[in-house]
Design a protein around this motif. Sequence first.
Motif, PDB file in Angstrom:
ATOM      1  N   MET A 225       6.937  -8.175   5.784  1.00 38.44           N
ATOM      2  CA  MET A 225       5.607  -8.131   6.676  1.00 38.44           C
ATOM      3  C   MET A 225       6.342  -6.746   6.980  1.00 38.44           C
ATOM      4  SD  MET A 225       4.519 -10.218  10.044  1.00 38.44           S
ATOM      5  CE  MET A 225       5.464 -11.996   9.342  1.00 38.44           C
ATOM      6  N   LYS A 226       6.998  -6.180   7.124  1.00 35.45           N
ATOM      7  CA  LYS A 226       7.239  -4.747   7.596  1.00 35.45           C
ATOM      8  C   LYS A 226       6.615  -4.029   6.355  1.00 35.45           C
ATOM      9  CE  LYS A 226       9.281  -0.795  10.401  1.00 35.45           C
ATOM     10  NZ  LYS A 226       8.911  -0.645  11.302  1.00 35.45           N
ATOM     11  N   LEU A 227       7.365  -3.971   5.601  1.00 32.69           N
ATOM     12  CA  LEU A 227       6.768  -3.213   3.799  1.00 32.69           C
ATOM     13  C   LEU A 227       5.435  -3.982   4.008  1.00 32.69           C
ATOM     14  CD1 LEU A 227       9.721  -4.443   1.754  1.00 32.69           C
ATOM     15  CD2 LEU A 227       9.003  -2.187   2.545  1.00 32.69           C
ATOM     16  N   SER A 228       4.593  -4.425   3.925  1.00 30.99           N
ATOM     17  CA  SER A 228       3.160  -5.460   3.787  1.00 30.99           C
ATOM     18  C   SER A 228       1.919  -4.127   4.384  1.00 30.99           C
ATOM     19  CB  SER A 228       3.051  -6.473   4.204  1.00 30.99           C
ATOM     20  OG  SER A 228       2.648  -6.381   5.640  1.00 30.99           O
ATOM     21  N   ASN A 229       2.588  -3.518   5.835  1.00 32.78           N
ATOM     22  CA  ASN A 229       1.431  -2.289   6.247  1.00 32.78           C
ATOM     23  C   ASN A 229       0.579  -2.481   6.863  1.00 32.78           C
ATOM     24  OD1 ASN A 229       1.108   0.407   6.552  1.00 32.78           O
ATOM     25  ND2 ASN A 229       0.112   1.060   5.063  1.00 32.78           N
ATOM     26  N   GLY A 230       0.530  -4.051   7.766  1.00 27.70           N
ATOM     27  CA  GLY A 230      -0.576  -4.706   7.765  1.00 27.70           C
ATOM     28  C   GLY A 230      -0.464  -5.632   7.147  1.00 27.70           C
ATOM     29  N   PHE A 231      -0.340  -6.109   6.287  1.00 27.16           N
ATOM     30  CA  PHE A 231      -0.971  -7.422   5.226  1.00 27.16           C
ATOM     31  C   PHE A 231      -1.773  -6.197   4.310  1.00 27.16           C
ATOM     32  CE2 PHE A 231      -0.496 -10.328   8.399  1.00 27.16           C
ATOM     33  CZ  PHE A 231       1.079 -10.880   7.734  1.00 27.16           C
ATOM     34  N   GLN A 232      -1.846  -4.745   4.361  1.00 27.51           N
ATOM     35  CA  GLN A 232      -2.697  -3.849   3.309  1.00 27.51           C
ATOM     36  C   GLN A 232      -1.948  -4.150   1.912  1.00 27.51           C
ATOM     37  OE1 GLN A 232      -5.378  -2.616   4.062  1.00 27.51           O
ATOM     38  NE2 GLN A 232      -4.844  -3.897   6.025  1.00 27.51           N
ATOM     39  N   ARG A 233      -0.220  -4.361   1.684  1.00 20.28           N
ATOM     40  CA  ARG A 233       0.130  -4.664   0.651  1.00 20.28           C
ATOM     41  C   ARG A 233       0.214  -5.465   0.181  1.00 20.28           C
ATOM     42  NH1 ARG A 233       5.039  -0.832   0.685  1.00 20.28           N
ATOM     43  NH2 ARG A 233       5.411  -1.568  -1.122  1.00 20.28           N
ATOM     44  N   LYS A 234      -0.120  -6.687  -1.585  1.00 16.04           N
ATOM     45  CA  LYS A 234       0.177  -7.563  -1.389  1.00 16.04           C
ATOM     46  C   LYS A 234       1.813  -7.932  -1.993  1.00 16.04           C
ATOM     47  CE  LYS A 234      -4.206  -7.684  -0.430  1.00 16.04           C
ATOM     48  NZ  LYS A 234      -5.182  -7.620   0.842  1.00 16.04           N
TER      49      LYS A 234
ATOM     50  N   TRP B 101      15.822   0.185   8.475  1.00 16.84           N
ATOM     51  CA  TRP B 101      13.901   0.709   8.625  1.00 16.84           C
ATOM     52  C   TRP B 101      14.252   1.874   9.932  1.00 16.84           C
ATOM     53  CZ3 TRP B 101      11.227  -0.537   6.042  1.00 16.84           C
ATOM     54  CH2 TRP B 101      11.103  -1.767   5.292  1.00 16.84           C
ATOM     55  N   LYS B 102      16.211   1.798  10.965  1.00 15.29           N
ATOM     56  CA  LYS B 102      16.137   3.196  11.281  1.00 15.29           C
ATOM     57  C   LYS B 102      15.990   3.044  13.063  1.00 15.29           C
ATOM     58  CE  LYS B 102      18.273   5.064   7.805  1.00 15.29           C
ATOM     59  NZ  LYS B 102      19.365   4.283   7.082  1.00 15.29           N
TER      60      LYS B 102
END
Length: 105
Positions: free
Chosen positions: A21-30, A79-80
């Motif tokens: 979910m963090k990697l999805s960038n607000g669900f922009q990346r599928k 994620w530091k």
Amino acid sequence: MVAYALIGIAVVAEVFGDSMMKLSNGFQRKLPLVGTVLGYGIAFYLIALALEHLPLGPVYAAWTGLGIALTAIVGAVVWKEGFNVKKALGLAAIIGGVVVLKLGV
């Protein structure tokens, strides 16, 4: 014993879903969005299986408590996001609460 393993795997699946979910960038990346759905789907399925053998309260406490703890660790390492004494005390309180709930069963 298998039910406890299911909880452990469910925790890992949930943390995977959180990370995706963090990697999805607000669900922009599928693609990470697919990982989010898979992670949560696996986690819920495994918790449902564990609940066939164990009581709801301790299972849910373990799943959420350990999920919070592992997510905080992943956040700090991957994620530091930082980790300090206050976070460590909070995690210790959560884990202590899970232990107390388990002892009450």
